[in-house]
Design an enzyme around this catalytic site. Structure first.
Site, PDB file in Angstrom:
ATOM      1  N   GLY A  24       5.909  74.160  42.131  1.00 59.91           N
ATOM      2  CA  GLY A  24       6.690  74.400  43.334  1.00 59.91           C
ATOM      3  C   GLY A  24       5.767  74.781  44.471  1.00 59.91           C
ATOM      4  O   GLY A  24       4.744  75.444  44.259  1.00 59.91           O
ATOM      5  N   TYR A  58       9.294  73.152  54.178  1.00 57.72           N
ATOM      6  CA  TYR A  58       8.269  74.086  53.710  1.00 57.72           C
ATOM      7  C   TYR A  58       7.074  74.096  54.667  1.00 57.72           C
ATOM      8  O   TYR A  58       6.195  74.955  54.548  1.00 57.72           O
ATOM      9  CB  TYR A  58       7.777  73.714  52.312  1.00 57.72           C
ATOM     10  CG  TYR A  58       8.816  73.779  51.222  1.00 57.72           C
ATOM     11  CD1 TYR A  58      10.099  74.276  51.452  1.00 57.72           C
ATOM     12  CD2 TYR A  58       8.520  73.329  49.936  1.00 57.72           C
ATOM     13  CE1 TYR A  58      11.042  74.322  50.446  1.00 57.72           C
ATOM     14  CE2 TYR A  58       9.465  73.376  48.918  1.00 57.72           C
ATOM     15  CZ  TYR A  58      10.720  73.869  49.180  1.00 57.72           C
ATOM     16  OH  TYR A  58      11.652  73.902  48.179  1.00 57.72           O
ATOM     17  N   PHE A 275       0.592  80.016  44.115  1.00 62.92           N
ATOM     18  CA  PHE A 275      -0.647  79.617  44.779  1.00 62.92           C
ATOM     19  C   PHE A 275      -1.811  80.411  44.198  1.00 62.92           C
ATOM     20  O   PHE A 275      -2.926  80.363  44.707  1.00 62.92           O
ATOM     21  CB  PHE A 275      -0.553  79.839  46.290  1.00 62.92           C
ATOM     22  CG  PHE A 275       0.338  78.840  47.008  1.00 62.92           C
ATOM     23  CD1 PHE A 275       0.907  77.767  46.333  1.00 62.92           C
ATOM     24  CD2 PHE A 275       0.595  78.971  48.360  1.00 62.92           C
ATOM     25  CE1 PHE A 275       1.718  76.855  46.981  1.00 62.92           C
ATOM     26  CE2 PHE A 275       1.400  78.057  49.032  1.00 62.92           C
ATOM     27  CZ  PHE A 275       1.965  77.005  48.344  1.00 62.92           C
ATOM     28  N   ILE A 280      -1.309  79.513  38.099  1.00 58.97           N
ATOM     29  CA  ILE A 280      -1.074  78.066  38.058  1.00 58.97           C
ATOM     30  C   ILE A 280      -1.520  77.516  36.706  1.00 58.97           C
ATOM     31  O   ILE A 280      -0.805  76.750  36.062  1.00 58.97           O
ATOM     32  CB  ILE A 280      -1.824  77.364  39.210  1.00 58.97           C
ATOM     33  CG1 ILE A 280      -1.172  77.700  40.559  1.00 58.97           C
ATOM     34  CG2 ILE A 280      -1.830  75.847  39.006  1.00 58.97           C
ATOM     35  CD1 ILE A 280      -1.956  77.199  41.755  1.00 58.97           C
TER      36      ILE A 280
END
Length: 403
Positions: A24, A58, A275, A280
Site C-alpha cells: 500500500g 495519494y 515506508f 516492508i
C-alpha cells in the site's frame, strides 16, 4: 493453496491474476518527505513484491511510476511482472471524465496501462479541480452519481487496453448486485477493496464475493496508524492482540506476519502500507509457514467488528461517520416502507445522534412502485436519485432504534 514468495497469485474472473500480497502506498503528502514512496516501492520490488496499490489522490503516483520504471531499466523486473492498481476518485464519476482521469494517471505513472482500475468509493463529490470540494460553510459538496454509467465508462477503458481489469472499493452487497444486474453488463467487477483484518473479518461480504467470483482486497490488514484525523483511535490496537502474538511466537513471526498470513491463507489479498524498509521486508516474509486449521479458527474468532478507517465527512452541519454500535451489518431502515441500504462494504455509514436520529449519506435503493421521494428533513432528492439503475446518493433523516 500452495503459496510461495515467487508464486502467490490468485485468478481473477476476467482471466487475469492478482498477487495476494501487495504494498500500500497511501501517505499524508504534508507529512511524508519527498521521495519516501519512491524508495519504498524500490525496496519492495527488491524484496519480492509484485503488487503495488496506489491512487491519484495519494499524490505520489509519479514516485510509484518512477520506481517501477527504474527497476525495469535495471533488469530486475519486466512491466508484465508488476500488478499496479489505480483508483477513480469521487470527483470523477461522470462517465465523460472516467477515461481522461485514467489517462491522466497513466501520464503521471508514465505507464501504458494499469493492471486494475477501481471505483474508490460508491459516492461522488462535485466534479471540478478541487478534490475535496466544500461550500462556504466548509461542508463537502456531494454530487449525484450513476454508478452503472460510471461502470460502463470503466468497461470502455478495459476495452481500450488502458486497464487490464476493473473493480470497485468500499462497495456493499447491494451496490455490487446493482452493477452485476445492470442490463448490458460487459464485465463484472473482479475485485472489491475493503477494510479487512482479524478484528474485522468481513464474513458475510467475503462469502457473497466468493459466490460471485469477486476477489476481496483487504486494506488496513494490520489495523492502521493511530492518526486521529481519519482513524478511530479508541479501537484496540490489533498488533497487541495476545492470540496473534502467541501464534507468532510459535512460528518465530510477528503479530503482523500472522495477521497477513491469516488473510492470504483464506484467499484475501492484503496491501499493507509501510515506508519502513524493515517492515516492508518483514511483511513479505509470510510464505515460509502456514497456519493450522485450529489457528485459523482462533484468529477468525477474534472478529470484533472493529472498523479502524472512519470515512469522516460533514454535510449541512451533520457529521457523517461510522456508527460503532451498528457497524458491519447491512442495515436497512424503512422509509415509506421502502428499504434503504445505508453504508459501505459490510457496514453502516452514518451518524447516530443521542436522540436516535440517523443522519447519513445513503446508497441507492430500488425505487419500487408507490415509493416517495425523501421528505423535508433530507436534502432535495429527485426521482432519478432512487431509480433502479442509478446509484445517486441522497441525504436523509430517519428515526431508528439507537439500540
Amino acid at each position: 493453496m500452495n503459496l510461495t514468495a515467487e508464486s502467490h497469485r490468485v485468478p481473477l474472473s476476467d482471466g487475469n491474476s492478482i498477487p495476494l500480497l501487495g504494498l500500500g502506498t497511501y501517505a499524508d503528502p504534508q507529512k511524508t518527505p519527498k521521495g519516501s514512496c519512491l524508495e519504498a516501492v524500490k525496496i519492495a520490488i527488491d524484496a519480492g513484491y509484485r503488487h503495488i496499490d496506489g491512487a491519484f489522490v495519494y499524490f505520489n503516483e509519479h514516485e510509484v511510476g518512477q520506481a517501477i520504471r527504474e527497476k525495469i531499466a535495471e533488469g530486475k523486473i519486466k512491466r508484465e511482472d508488476i500488478f499496479y492498481c489505480g483508483k477513480l476518485w469521487n470527483t470523477c464519476h461522470p462517465p465523460e471524465l472516467v477515461r481522461p482521469t485514467l489517462e491522466k494517471t497513466l501520464k503521471i505513472l508514465q505507464l501504458d496501462y494499469v493492471d486494475l482500475y477501481i471505483i474508490e468509493l460508491p459516492m461522488a463529490f462535485k466534479p471540478g479541480d478541487a478534490l475535496y470540494p466544500k461550500d462556504e460553510n466548509g461542508k463537502f459538496i456531494y454530487h449525484e452519481t450513476d454508478l452503472c454509467a460510471t461502470w460502463e465508462a470503466l468497461e470502455a477503458c478495459k476495452d481500450a487496453g488502458l486497464a487490464k481489469s476493473i473493480g470497485v472499493s468500499n462497495f456493499n452487497r447491494r451496490q455490487l448486485e446493482m452493477i452485476m444486474n445492470k442490463p448490458g453488463l460487459k464485465y463484472k467487477p473482479v475485485s472489491n477493496q475493503v477494510e479487512c483484518h482479524p478484528y474485522f473479518t468481513q464474513p458475510k461480504l467475503l462469502e457473497f464475493c466468493r459466490q460471485h467470483d469477486i476477489v476481496i482486497v483487504g486494506y488496513s490488514p494490520l489495523g492502521t496508524s493511530r492518526d486521529e484525523s481519519w482513524v478511530n483511535v479508541s479501537s484496540p490496537p490489533l498488533l497487541k492482540d495476545p492470540v496473534l502474538n502467541a501464534i507468532g511466537k510459535k512460528y518465530n513471526k510477528t503479530a503482523a506476519q500472522i495477521a497477513l498470513r491469516f488473510n492470504v491463507q483464506r484467499g484475501v489479498v492484503v496491501i499493507p502500507k509501510s515506508f519502513n524498509p524493515q517492515r516492508i521486508r518483514e511483511n513479505f516474509q509470510i510464505f515460509d509457514f502456514s497456519l493450522t486449521e485450529k489457528e485459523m479458527k482462533e484468529i477468525e474468532a477474534l472478529n470484533k467488528n472493529v472498523r479502524y478507517v472512519e470515512l469522516l465527512m460533514a454535510l449541512s452541519g451533520v457529521t457523517i461517520q461510522s456508527i460503532p454500535s451498528m457497524m458491519n451489518t447491512e442495515q436497512e431502515v424503512g422509509l415509506d416502507n421502502q428499504p434503504l441500504l445505508l453504508g459501505f462494504a459490510d457496514s453502516t455509514f452514518g451518524a447516530l445522534s443521542s436522540s436516535g436520529t440517523l443522519d447519513m449519506v445513503c446508497g441507492r435503493c430500488p425505487r419500487e412502485k408507490g415509493s416517495k421521494d425523501i421528505g423535508e428533513n433530507g436534502a432535495k432528492a429527485s426521482s432519478p436519485a432512487l431509480d433502479l439503475h442509478s446509484a445517486s446518493y441522497v441525504f436523509c433523516q430517519q428515526r431508528v432504534d439507537p439500540g
